[in-house]
Design an enzyme around this catalytic site. Structure first.
Site, PDB file in Angstrom:
ATOM      1  N   TYR A 167       0.789  -1.231   0.000  1.00  0.00           N
ATOM      2  CA  TYR A 167       0.000   0.000   0.000  1.00  0.00           C
ATOM      3  C   TYR A 167       0.820   1.279   0.000  1.00  0.00           C
ATOM      4  CZ  TYR A 167      -3.902  -3.122   0.453  1.00  0.00           C
ATOM      5  OH  TYR A 167      -4.817  -4.107   0.204  1.00  0.00           O
TER       6      TYR A 167
ATOM      7  N   PHE B 163     -11.001  -3.390  10.345  1.00  0.00           N
ATOM      8  CA  PHE B 163     -12.133  -3.280   9.421  1.00  0.00           C
ATOM      9  C   PHE B 163     -11.745  -3.796   8.043  1.00  0.00           C
ATOM     10  CE2 PHE B 163     -10.139   0.948   9.997  1.00  0.00           C
ATOM     11  CZ  PHE B 163      -9.599   1.136   8.745  1.00  0.00           C
TER      12      PHE B 163
END
Length: 399
Positions: free
Chosen positions: A113, A399
């Site tokens: 990322y 999450f």
């Protein structure tokens, strides 16, 4: 946006990419907003997907909307074809169009990322603590007006939601949970070797001030002596004495010899309350990664610990609207970030700013590694000082 009927296949793609077990599409549908979900198809077959959740997350300066990126995956036979890059670019553009200037995620791999402008902005610790070594300091805060109630977690849902709602704004990185997220937190997955979730609530006459969720596992050694484990899932409190009472509860449960926690804040009060902090065997891991989607807006809406006036030359491959030179002027009351033609004080990548945004990562580390350029001597130190926070960022719910 995918169709409702395509959702089970999308869940399968993400589960396969992340090497998950059986994926419960019906359960994850309750957590997923199809309007925020992107999917790539090869004919009728989904081969890549990502989604984001619209959270209210505590950031420096207060709670505000954040795009919480999740469920990123590419079907194994379709890797190295640019699918992930296309999904990330489109998702960032959509997030910007919604007016969300910050994106956050939990990274499954550390090498992915950063390429898309995310930086490791928060850390967590997992720890193991033998109960024989778990005495708390004699001066730990205690309040005789507090009492404990032990109950099944599902029965405490309303009370613990009140505590979490009050505690989340106190910790940068935490987000407010809706009903679907509470269902996930309180779920008892099948096949778990530990017990169903238990909850201890610390309260006084005015109401709940803290809670701990935990599971236990009953085991006995070869000599028939209890060797039971207790695993803390999460602990939140809004008063120091409630922290003390809750930790004392889990550390003194009869028959328990080891208390573990897979994810806690690096500066959790427990590590200060222990009479011997070394007894908690800790391992540090990454927590939140942060991406500035609208750089000037994100920097202007942030709070600062000290005045700073710095020109940043920012590289941003996937959000070209962020690239260029920006003059950031801020003090403890307000901030302004505007395009400029002035010579830069610092040259850096947008991922470096994302890492530093929550105040838990220092730009000085990137400078020492030679990954950013300090043109004006002392500029990195001045910016790090302005971005500093006394507490460490942390998110307690993946999450």
């Amino acid at each position: 946006m995918p169709e409702e009927s395509e959702f089970p296949a999308i869940v399968r793609v993400v589960g396969e990419a992340l090497l998950g077990g059986k994926n419960d599409a019906e359960f994850y549908r309750g957590l997923t907003d199809l309007d925020r979900t992107l999917t790539v198809f090869d004919g009728p077959q989904p081969v890549g997907s990502t989604t984001s959740h619209g959270f209210t997350m505590t950031l420096p300066g207060g709670p505000r909307p954040v795009a919480a990126v999740s469920a990123v995956g590419v079907w194994p036979t379709h890797r190295r074809r640019g699918i992930l890059s296309a999904l990330m670019r489109r998702q960032l553009a959509d997030i910007r169009a919604r007016g969300e200037d910050v994106a956050a995620l939990f990274a499954s791999e550390g090498g992915i990322y950063g390429r898309f402008g995310y930086g490791p902005a928060a850390a967590a610790v997992s720890f193991t603590l033998p109960t024989r070594d778990a005495a708390l300091r004699p001066d730990a805060p205690r309040d005789p007006a507090l009492r404990l109630r032990l109950l099944d977690a599902a029965d405490a849902r309303k009370e613990i939601a009140v505590v979490h709602q009050a505690a989340a704004p106190q910790r940068v990185g935490e987000f407010q949970r809706g009903d679907a997220w509470w269902t996930r937190v309180l779920r008892n997955p099948p096949g778990n070797p530990f017990s169903d979730l238990r909850c201890a609530v610390a309260e006084d006459d005015a109401g709940p001030l803290g809670y701990v969720l935990y599971r236990t596992r009953q085991t006995w050694d070869d000599h028939g002596v209890a060797d039971c484990a207790l695993r803390v899932e999460e602990l939140y409190a809004t008063a120091p004495a409630a922290h003390t009472l809750l930790w004392e509860h889990v550390l003194t449960r009869d028959l328990v010899t080891t208390v573990t926690c897979d994810m806690a804040a690096p500066d959790d009060p427990l590590f200060h309350l222990l009479a011997d902090p070394y007894r908690a065997r800790r391992r540090h891991v990454d927590n939140l990664w942060i991406r500035l989607v609208d750089l000037p807006s994100a920097l202007e809406r942030r709070s600062y610990a000290a005045p700073v006036d710095v020109v940043l030359e920012v590289a941003d491959r996937h959000c070209p609207w962020n690239a260029g030179r920006w003059r950031l002027t801020a003090d403890t009351a307000a901030a302004r970030c505007r395009p400029t033609d002035q010579e830069p004080d610092i040259r850096l990548d947008t991922a470096h700013l994302g890492a530093a945004y929550l105040g838990g990562t220092r730009l000085g580390g990137y400078l020492a590694a030679g990954l950013l350029t300090e043109v004006a001597p002392g500029a990195v130190q001045r910016l790090d000082t302005a971005l500093h926070r006394a507490d460490l960022p942390y998110c307690g719910n993946v999450f």
